[in-house]
Design an enzyme around this catalytic site. Structure first.
Site, PDB file in Angstrom:
ATOM      1  N   LYS A   1      -1.607  -2.105  12.183  1.00 44.46           N
ATOM      2  CA  LYS A   1      -1.546  -0.765  12.792  1.00 44.46           C
ATOM      3  C   LYS A   1      -1.138  -0.787  14.256  1.00 44.46           C
ATOM      4  O   LYS A   1      -0.444   0.107  14.729  1.00 44.46           O
ATOM      5  CB  LYS A   1      -2.912  -0.090  12.685  1.00 44.46           C
ATOM      6  CG  LYS A   1      -3.298   0.245  11.277  1.00 44.46           C
ATOM      7  CD  LYS A   1      -4.575   1.047  11.328  1.00 44.46           C
ATOM      8  CE  LYS A   1      -5.097   1.282   9.950  1.00 44.46           C
ATOM      9  NZ  LYS A   1      -6.044   2.384   9.936  1.00 44.46           N
TER      10      LYS A   1
ATOM     11  N   ARG B   1       3.666   1.278   0.557  1.00 45.02           N
ATOM     12  CA  ARG B   1       3.451   1.163  -0.898  1.00 45.02           C
ATOM     13  C   ARG B   1       3.481   2.567  -1.494  1.00 45.02           C
ATOM     14  O   ARG B   1       3.562   3.542  -0.764  1.00 45.02           O
ATOM     15  CB  ARG B   1       2.073   0.559  -1.151  1.00 45.02           C
ATOM     16  CG  ARG B   1       0.986   1.347  -0.409  1.00 45.02           C
ATOM     17  CD  ARG B   1      -0.408   0.944  -0.775  1.00 45.02           C
ATOM     18  NE  ARG B   1      -1.383   1.340   0.209  1.00 45.02           N
ATOM     19  CZ  ARG B   1      -1.929   2.526   0.361  1.00 45.02           C
ATOM     20  NH1 ARG B   1      -1.567   3.523  -0.437  1.00 45.02           N
ATOM     21  NH2 ARG B   1      -2.806   2.788   1.299  1.00 45.02           N
TER      22      ARG B   1
ATOM     23  N   LYS C   1      -9.681  10.452   1.540  1.00 44.38           N
ATOM     24  CA  LYS C   1      -9.090  11.676   1.017  1.00 44.38           C
ATOM     25  C   LYS C   1      -9.736  12.112  -0.298  1.00 44.38           C
ATOM     26  O   LYS C   1      -9.986  11.297  -1.172  1.00 44.38           O
ATOM     27  CB  LYS C   1      -7.592  11.428   0.784  1.00 44.38           C
ATOM     28  CG  LYS C   1      -6.846  11.079   2.074  1.00 44.38           C
ATOM     29  CD  LYS C   1      -5.510  10.429   1.804  1.00 44.38           C
ATOM     30  CE  LYS C   1      -4.887   9.933   3.107  1.00 44.38           C
ATOM     31  NZ  LYS C   1      -3.716   9.059   2.877  1.00 44.38           N
TER      32      LYS C   1
END
Ligand code: ADP
Length: 447
Positions: free
Chosen positions: A116, A292, A237
């Site tokens: 990141k 991905r 999520k």
């Protein structure tokens, strides 16, 4: 085109890839662990190979075993799905050196975006706004304090190798920063084997908006618009939708362009996602790239009509995208609910076990992506996703109504699931009015 591919994954996404392959006339080899032996979706593969015991570290994560299975199975390529080895650049490199196609980006591109902290540097290079924060990794607690004071509290400490909401800690002042520093580095080391931490300003009540990108090996790269994943619990999520409600057209356009720019700078191809947070003034900031296919890819498929998994396979085989940006029009509104085997009444504790009875919903605009069947035992060893319920309708309001109807139709007996939470969110007035940010679910649950 590939004749035979191996799927280095399990459950819902393994089934998703098998389905795409069957439609494309490609044979599949599915690997499985002892815990997944006899799972119904495996019957749809042309060949199945056991790669080890239940523990992922002894099976799905064992590169040597997965490669051996690919050799025994005589495949030309491997689809890694999401999770497990999907973002492991070393694995992609091993595939390459064994002359097995990897259905994803190159190891080099994956490396550029995978970490990141380096992805932030790449974003800056591509002229994409990042969350104000440290220039690189933080070496000590003292340095953390200094940087945090400069950018201003509250701040977020993030693991550079992080994922799944792990290794993140908010600090409101010097004092909480000290303990956040200890916790975040320990958690990062334990979960990812990499204690590297960087700091970002903690954006208050942001929305999470991400851009789906798709590229081929001939330099063509397009976006498939955005997904809004602000309906989260503990940075994970729950519900995703497309388009993002309340996002100004101009912001949307800029975000999509930024995502494509970043992907080009990284030399990225295949499917990928560029994630952003959007503050209350509609400023957007890059947070990370997912190199991905993602769990929530179906919402983009529904609005654009593009099968992302088939596209991934085609571009990995060297085919051209055959699409230009203006071909990609988003129609209507799609919503996805992640149905997890978790008990919302017991703090979302995982709830594996035998599904005594399952009845899938159907009807106009409803898609049910799930490997679970009546009698299926959800193993305790992996993530708790049982299925994804996706709806597509002309408007958001109609999509919400269809989702509520479909959630009520879905019957899963024998285990607890997140269905009640989804119903609570979907019947909430604030959700109807799209007054949703990443703290919405937790505020709703606290009431
Ligand atoms: P992970 O890879 O663990 O999913 P992300 O960097 O994608 O971590 O962040 C996950 C979630 O954490 C985001 O969707 C958002 O809700 C929250 N988040 C991340 N960065 C920030 C930030 N700077 N300020 C506020 N919330 C953030």
């Amino acid at each position: 085109m590939f004749k035979r591919i191996l799927i280095a994954n399990r459950g819902e996404i393994a089934l998703r890839v098998i389905r795409a392959c069957r439609e494309m006339g490609i044979e599949t080899v599915a690997i499985f662990s002892e815990a997944d032996r006899g799972a119904p979706y495996l019957e749809l593969a042309d060949e199945t190979i056991c790669v080890g015991p239940a523990r992922a570290a002894d099976s799905y994560l064992r590169i040597d075993r997965v490669i051996s299975a690919a050799e025994i199975g005589n495949v030309q390529a491997i689809h890694p799905g999401y999770g497990f080895l999907s973002e492991n650049s070393h694995f992609a490199e091993v595939c390459r050196s064994c002359d097995i196609g990897f259905i994803g980006p190159t190891p080099e591109a994956m490396e550029r975006v995978g970490d990141k902290n380096s992805a932030r540097a790449l974003a800056r290079e591509a002229g994409v706004p990042t969350v104000p924060g440290s220039d690189g990794l933080i070496g000590s607690e003292q340095e953390a304090v200094k940087v945090a004071r400069e950018i201003g509290f509250p701040v977020l400490l993030k693991a550079t190798a992080g994922g799944g909401g792990k290794g993140m800690r908010v600090a409101a002042n010097d004092l909480s920063l000290a303990s956040a520093w200890q916790q975040a580095s320990a958690e990062a080391q334990a979960a990812f084997g990499n204690a590297g931490i960087y700091i970002e300003r903690y954006v208050e009540r942001p929305r999470h908006v991400e851009i789906q990108i798709l590229g081929d090996q001939h330099g063509n790269i397009v976006h498939l618009w955005e997904r809004d994943c602000s309906t989260q619990r503990r940075h994970q999520k729950l519900i995703e939708e497309s388009p993002s409600p309340r996002l100004p057209q101009e912001t949307r356009r800029k975000m999509c362009e930024a995502a494509v720019r970043l992907a080009k700078t990284a030399g990225y191809f295949s499917a990928g996602t560029v994630e952003f947070i959007v503050d209350q003034q509609d400023n957007f900031y890059f947070i990370e790239v997912n190199a991905r296919i993602q769990v929530e890819h179906p919402v983009s498929e529904m609005v654009t009509g593009i099968d992302l998994v088939k596209a991934q396979i085609r571009v990995a085989a060297g085919e051209k995208l055959g699409l230009v940006q203006k071909d990609i029009v988003a129609h209507g509104h799609a919503i996805e609910c992640r149905i997890n085997a978790e008990d919302p009444a017991a703090n979302f504790r995982p709830c594996p076990g035998r599904i005594e009875r399952i009845v899938a919903p159907g009807g106009f605009g409803v898609r049910w992506d799930s490997h679970a069947t009546t009698g299926y035992v959800v193993p305790p060893h992996y993530d708790s996703l049982v299925g994804k319920l996706i709806v597509h309708q002309p408007t958001r309001r109609e999509a919400i109504d269809t989702m509520i109807r479909a959630l009520k139709e879905l019957r899963i007996e024998g285990i607890k699931t997140t269905v009640p939470i989804h119903l609570e969110v979907l019947t909430n007035t604030a959700f109807h009015e799209a007054q949703v940010d990443t703290t919405f679910v937790e505020r709703m649950l606290a009431k």
